[in-house]
Design a protein around this motif. Structure first.
Motif, PDB file in Angstrom:
ATOM      1  N   GLN A  22     -27.635 -15.219  23.311  1.00 33.42           N
ATOM      2  CA  GLN A  22     -28.246 -16.101  22.322  1.00 33.42           C
ATOM      3  C   GLN A  22     -27.241 -17.117  21.793  1.00 33.42           C
ATOM      4  OE1 GLN A  22     -30.266 -13.712  19.443  1.00 33.42           O
ATOM      5  NE2 GLN A  22     -30.973 -15.474  18.285  1.00 33.42           N
ATOM      6  N   GLN A  23     -27.463 -18.380  22.113  1.00 30.94           N
ATOM      7  CA  GLN A  23     -26.662 -19.476  21.555  1.00 30.94           C
ATOM      8  C   GLN A  23     -25.156 -19.228  21.699  1.00 30.94           C
ATOM      9  OE1 GLN A  23     -27.908 -22.535  19.648  1.00 30.94           O
ATOM     10  NE2 GLN A  23     -29.337 -21.958  21.267  1.00 30.94           N
ATOM     11  N   ALA A  24     -24.766 -18.723  22.857  1.00 28.05           N
ATOM     12  CA  ALA A  24     -23.347 -18.393  23.047  1.00 28.05           C
ATOM     13  C   ALA A  24     -22.551 -19.621  23.484  1.00 28.05           C
ATOM     14  CB  ALA A  24     -23.201 -17.276  24.081  1.00 28.05           C
ATOM     15  N   SER A  25     -21.460 -19.880  22.777  1.00 32.07           N
ATOM     16  CA  SER A  25     -20.581 -20.989  23.122  1.00 32.07           C
ATOM     17  C   SER A  25     -19.146 -20.488  23.206  1.00 32.07           C
ATOM     18  CB  SER A  25     -20.626 -22.076  22.037  1.00 32.07           C
ATOM     19  OG  SER A  25     -21.919 -22.591  21.904  1.00 32.07           O
ATOM     20  N   PHE A  26     -18.409 -21.014  24.173  1.00 30.74           N
ATOM     21  CA  PHE A  26     -16.967 -20.810  24.165  1.00 30.74           C
ATOM     22  C   PHE A  26     -16.298 -21.818  25.082  1.00 30.74           C
ATOM     23  CE2 PHE A  26     -15.710 -18.513  28.089  1.00 30.74           C
ATOM     24  CZ  PHE A  26     -16.943 -18.115  28.585  1.00 30.74           C
ATOM     25  N   ALA A  27     -14.998 -21.967  24.907  1.00 34.54           N
ATOM     26  CA  ALA A  27     -14.256 -22.950  25.695  1.00 34.54           C
ATOM     27  C   ALA A  27     -12.984 -22.329  26.230  1.00 34.54           C
ATOM     28  CB  ALA A  27     -13.923 -24.164  24.837  1.00 34.54           C
ATOM     29  N   VAL A  28     -12.602 -22.750  27.418  1.00 34.59           N
ATOM     30  CA  VAL A  28     -11.402 -22.236  28.055  1.00 34.59           C
ATOM     31  C   VAL A  28     -10.511 -23.412  28.417  1.00 34.59           C
ATOM     32  CG1 VAL A  28     -10.506 -20.844  29.950  1.00 34.59           C
ATOM     33  CG2 VAL A  28     -12.793 -20.381  29.058  1.00 34.59           C
ATOM     34  N   ILE A  37     -14.693 -10.195  24.670  1.00 30.52           N
ATOM     35  CA  ILE A  37     -14.667  -8.775  24.331  1.00 30.52           C
ATOM     36  C   ILE A  37     -16.033  -8.370  23.786  1.00 30.52           C
ATOM     37  CG2 ILE A  37     -13.405  -7.012  23.030  1.00 30.52           C
ATOM     38  CD1 ILE A  37     -11.240  -9.143  22.463  1.00 30.52           C
ATOM     39  N   GLY A  38     -16.460  -7.179  24.136  1.00 28.95           N
ATOM     40  CA  GLY A  38     -17.727  -6.711  23.573  1.00 28.95           C
ATOM     41  C   GLY A  38     -18.087  -5.354  24.127  1.00 28.95           C
ATOM     42  N   THR A  39     -18.868  -4.610  23.370  1.00 33.33           N
ATOM     43  CA  THR A  39     -19.250  -3.264  23.769  1.00 33.33           C
ATOM     44  C   THR A  39     -20.358  -3.322  24.832  1.00 33.33           C
ATOM     45  OG1 THR A  39     -19.885  -1.114  22.903  1.00 33.33           O
ATOM     46  CG2 THR A  39     -20.909  -3.016  21.868  1.00 33.33           C
ATOM     47  N   ASN A  40     -20.811  -2.143  25.299  1.00 31.28           N
ATOM     48  CA  ASN A  40     -21.889  -2.064  26.288  1.00 31.28           C
ATOM     49  C   ASN A  40     -23.097  -2.876  25.860  1.00 31.28           C
ATOM     50  OD1 ASN A  40     -20.872  -0.307  28.271  1.00 31.28           O
ATOM     51  ND2 ASN A  40     -21.156   1.423  26.886  1.00 31.28           N
ATOM     52  N   GLY A  41     -23.588  -3.714  26.759  1.00 28.18           N
ATOM     53  CA  GLY A  41     -24.837  -4.425  26.487  1.00 28.18           C
ATOM     54  C   GLY A  41     -24.703  -5.636  25.592  1.00 28.18           C
ATOM     55  N   ALA A  42     -23.468  -6.061  25.307  1.00 31.00           N
ATOM     56  CA  ALA A  42     -23.254  -7.199  24.405  1.00 31.00           C
ATOM     57  C   ALA A  42     -23.684  -8.531  25.023  1.00 31.00           C
ATOM     58  CB  ALA A  42     -21.786  -7.271  23.989  1.00 31.00           C
ATOM     59  N   THR A 207      -6.690 -16.768  23.661  1.00 29.28           N
ATOM     60  CA  THR A 207      -7.859 -16.943  22.800  1.00 29.28           C
ATOM     61  C   THR A 207      -8.861 -15.835  23.113  1.00 29.28           C
ATOM     62  OG1 THR A 207      -7.522 -19.331  22.987  1.00 29.28           O
ATOM     63  CG2 THR A 207      -9.620 -18.614  22.065  1.00 29.28           C
ATOM     64  N   ALA A 208      -9.487 -15.302  22.068  1.00 31.13           N
ATOM     65  CA  ALA A 208     -10.458 -14.222  22.276  1.00 31.13           C
ATOM     66  C   ALA A 208     -11.802 -14.587  21.656  1.00 31.13           C
ATOM     67  CB  ALA A 208      -9.940 -12.931  21.643  1.00 31.13           C
ATOM     68  N   TYR A 209     -12.853 -14.154  22.325  1.00 30.23           N
ATOM     69  CA  TYR A 209     -14.219 -14.295  21.812  1.00 30.23           C
ATOM     70  C   TYR A 209     -14.829 -12.901  21.777  1.00 30.23           C
ATOM     71  CZ  TYR A 209     -13.684 -19.263  22.676  1.00 30.23           C
ATOM     72  OH  TYR A 209     -13.238 -20.557  22.650  1.00 30.23           O
ATOM     73  N   MET A 211     -18.256 -10.691  21.475  1.00 27.03           N
ATOM     74  CA  MET A 211     -19.717 -10.765  21.563  1.00 27.03           C
ATOM     75  C   MET A 211     -20.349  -9.497  21.012  1.00 27.03           C
ATOM     76  SD  MET A 211     -20.657 -12.537  25.208  1.00 27.03           S
ATOM     77  CE  MET A 211     -22.382 -12.808  24.750  1.00 27.03           C
ATOM     78  N   LEU A 212     -21.474  -9.676  20.354  1.00 25.61           N
ATOM     79  CA  LEU A 212     -22.249  -8.548  19.843  1.00 25.61           C
ATOM     80  C   LEU A 212     -23.724  -8.915  19.959  1.00 25.61           C
ATOM     81  CD1 LEU A 212     -22.183  -5.806  18.182  1.00 25.61           C
ATOM     82  CD2 LEU A 212     -22.464  -7.247  16.155  1.00 25.61           C
ATOM     83  N   LYS A 213     -24.479  -8.041  20.614  1.00 27.55           N
ATOM     84  CA  LYS A 213     -25.921  -8.244  20.772  1.00 27.55           C
ATOM     85  C   LYS A 213     -26.265  -9.671  21.205  1.00 27.55           C
ATOM     86  CE  LYS A 213     -27.152  -4.635  17.495  1.00 27.55           C
ATOM     87  NZ  LYS A 213     -27.462  -4.368  16.090  1.00 27.55           N
ATOM     88  N   GLY A 214     -25.555 -10.149  22.211  1.00 26.11           N
ATOM     89  CA  GLY A 214     -25.892 -11.443  22.806  1.00 26.11           C
ATOM     90  C   GLY A 214     -25.275 -12.651  22.139  1.00 26.11           C
ATOM     91  N   LYS A 215     -24.616 -12.435  20.998  1.00 30.82           N
ATOM     92  CA  LYS A 215     -24.051 -13.584  20.285  1.00 30.82           C
ATOM     93  C   LYS A 215     -22.526 -13.513  20.244  1.00 30.82           C
ATOM     94  CE  LYS A 215     -27.896 -14.020  17.063  1.00 30.82           C
ATOM     95  NZ  LYS A 215     -28.355 -13.686  15.717  1.00 30.82           N
ATOM     96  N   VAL A 216     -21.903 -14.694  20.193  1.00 33.63           N
ATOM     97  CA  VAL A 216     -20.464 -14.739  19.931  1.00 33.63           C
ATOM     98  C   VAL A 216     -20.305 -14.641  18.420  1.00 33.63           C
ATOM     99  CG1 VAL A 216     -18.365 -16.123  20.062  1.00 33.63           C
ATOM    100  CG2 VAL A 216     -19.973 -16.128  21.978  1.00 33.63           C
ATOM    101  N   VAL A 217     -19.708 -13.539  17.955  1.00 28.55           N
ATOM    102  CA  VAL A 217     -19.644 -13.312  16.509  1.00 28.55           C
ATOM    103  C   VAL A 217     -18.267 -13.573  15.905  1.00 28.55           C
ATOM    104  CG1 VAL A 217     -21.602 -11.731  16.392  1.00 28.55           C
ATOM    105  CG2 VAL A 217     -19.328 -10.824  16.935  1.00 28.55           C
ATOM    106  N   LEU A 218     -17.265 -13.685  16.765  1.00 29.48           N
ATOM    107  CA  LEU A 218     -15.916 -13.960  16.254  1.00 29.48           C
ATOM    108  C   LEU A 218     -15.105 -14.607  17.362  1.00 29.48           C
ATOM    109  CD1 LEU A 218     -13.830 -13.393  13.868  1.00 29.48           C
ATOM    110  CD2 LEU A 218     -13.177 -11.355  15.161  1.00 29.48           C
ATOM    111  N   SER A 219     -14.254 -15.558  16.990  1.00 32.69           N
ATOM    112  CA  SER A 219     -13.350 -16.124  17.991  1.00 32.69           C
ATOM    113  C   SER A 219     -12.094 -16.626  17.312  1.00 32.69           C
ATOM    114  CB  SER A 219     -14.028 -17.271  18.746  1.00 32.69           C
ATOM    115  OG  SER A 219     -14.311 -18.332  17.867  1.00 32.69           O
TER     116      SER A 219
END
Ligand SMILES: Nc1ncnc2c1ncn2[C@@H]1O[C@H](COP(=O)(O)OP(=O)(O)OP(=O)(O)O)[C@@H](O)[C@H]1O
Ligand SMILES: [Mg+2]
Length: 237
Positions: A22-28, A37-42, A207-209, A211-219
């Motif tokens: 859901q609305q996931a953004s990131f840059a490399v 980073i994220g748990t199972n199913g993120a 740099t770290a991103y 993910m939780l439940k489909g979203k990028v929640v911290l970076s």
């Protein structure tokens, strides 16, 4: 980030009616190591599928340098310089190590550079040269991961993403594989590490991103993020 090599913007991805990203953004950045980073199913693998072209996003954009690659087929994305080491290694067990590696140069462009690429892979992993004619299925888990990494390098990529490369491997093997990944980065390859291991990710990436439940929640820059803040985001606390 203005000079990003890869830019993922507001991706929405579904399996049927279920929204996995859901609305996931990131840059490399060019020559950077980024971890997702994220748990199972993120939604990590789903996001990687969108970048690699094996799953069509329902919304959002993927850009590689100045090129909009959203919706491109996988072989064109490989030719542009993006390669992947899929979840679980996935080598062809009844094919030789060498033939597994050759599979990585399946596009017309990669075939032209295959001989030099194979030599480079053998230099990086001499063990693969020794076992070139053996069935890949006879190798240990760590060695199979090396085949998967070698295969991803056969198209001379500029960017490689590794999907949970350390899963199920012994700590010494993981350490060795991470050392090779860092070496590839020093040689100029941009890296995306998809991981469940918070500590190892933060130690390796710039740099770290999270993910939780489909979203990028911290970076953030790994030096600015604490293990505690990442863990809280990771578990949704
Ligand atoms: N082929 C599929 N069909 C339906 N749902 C799927 C499919 N693949 C994944 N999902 C669901 O999409 C969500 C995200 O899955 P995804 O595989 O992207 O997670 P992940 O972060 O890679 O997890 P893991 O760490 O376990 O690999 C999960 O809820 C999962 O059950
Ligand atoms: Mg996954």
């Amino acid at each position: 980030m203005n000079n990003a090599l890869l830019k993922v913007e507001e991706i929405d991805a579904f399996y049927g009616d279920f929204q996995a990203v859901q609305q996931a953004s990131f840059a490399v950045g060019d020559k950077e190591i980024v971890s997702v980073i994220g748990t199972n199913g993120a939604g990590k693998t789903t996001l990687m599928k969108v970048i690699g072209g094996t799953l069509a996003a329902r919304g959002g954009k993927v850009r590689f340098e100045d090129t909009d690659i959203t919706g491109w087929p996988p072989h064109k994305i490989v030719d542009l310089g993006i390669s992947q080491v899929p979840e679980g290694g996935k080598v062809f067990g009844r094919m030789s190590v060498k033939d597994n590696l050759i599979m990585g140069s399946y596009t017309a462009k990669a075939r032209r550079g295959a001989r030099a690429a194979l030599e480079r892979v053998y230099e990086l992993f001499p063990m693969l040269k020794e076992k070139a004619d053996q069935d890949a299925g006879s190798l240990s888990g760590g060695q199979r991961q090396m085949v998967a990494i070698g295969r991803a390098l056969m198209s001379n990529p500029r960017l490689v993403f590794f999907d949970e490369i350390s899963l199920g491997l012994a700590p010494t093997v993981i350490k060795d594989i991470y050392a090779r990944i860092k070496q590839l980065n020093r040689e100029g390859i941009t890296i995306i590490l998809v991981e469940q291991d918070v500590k190892r990710s933060l130690r390796t990436c710039e740099t770290a991103y999270v993910m939780l439940k489909g979203k990028v929640v911290l970076s953030g820059k790994s030096t600015d993020l604490t293990e505690e803040s990442v863990s809280r985001a990771y578990f949704g606390m």
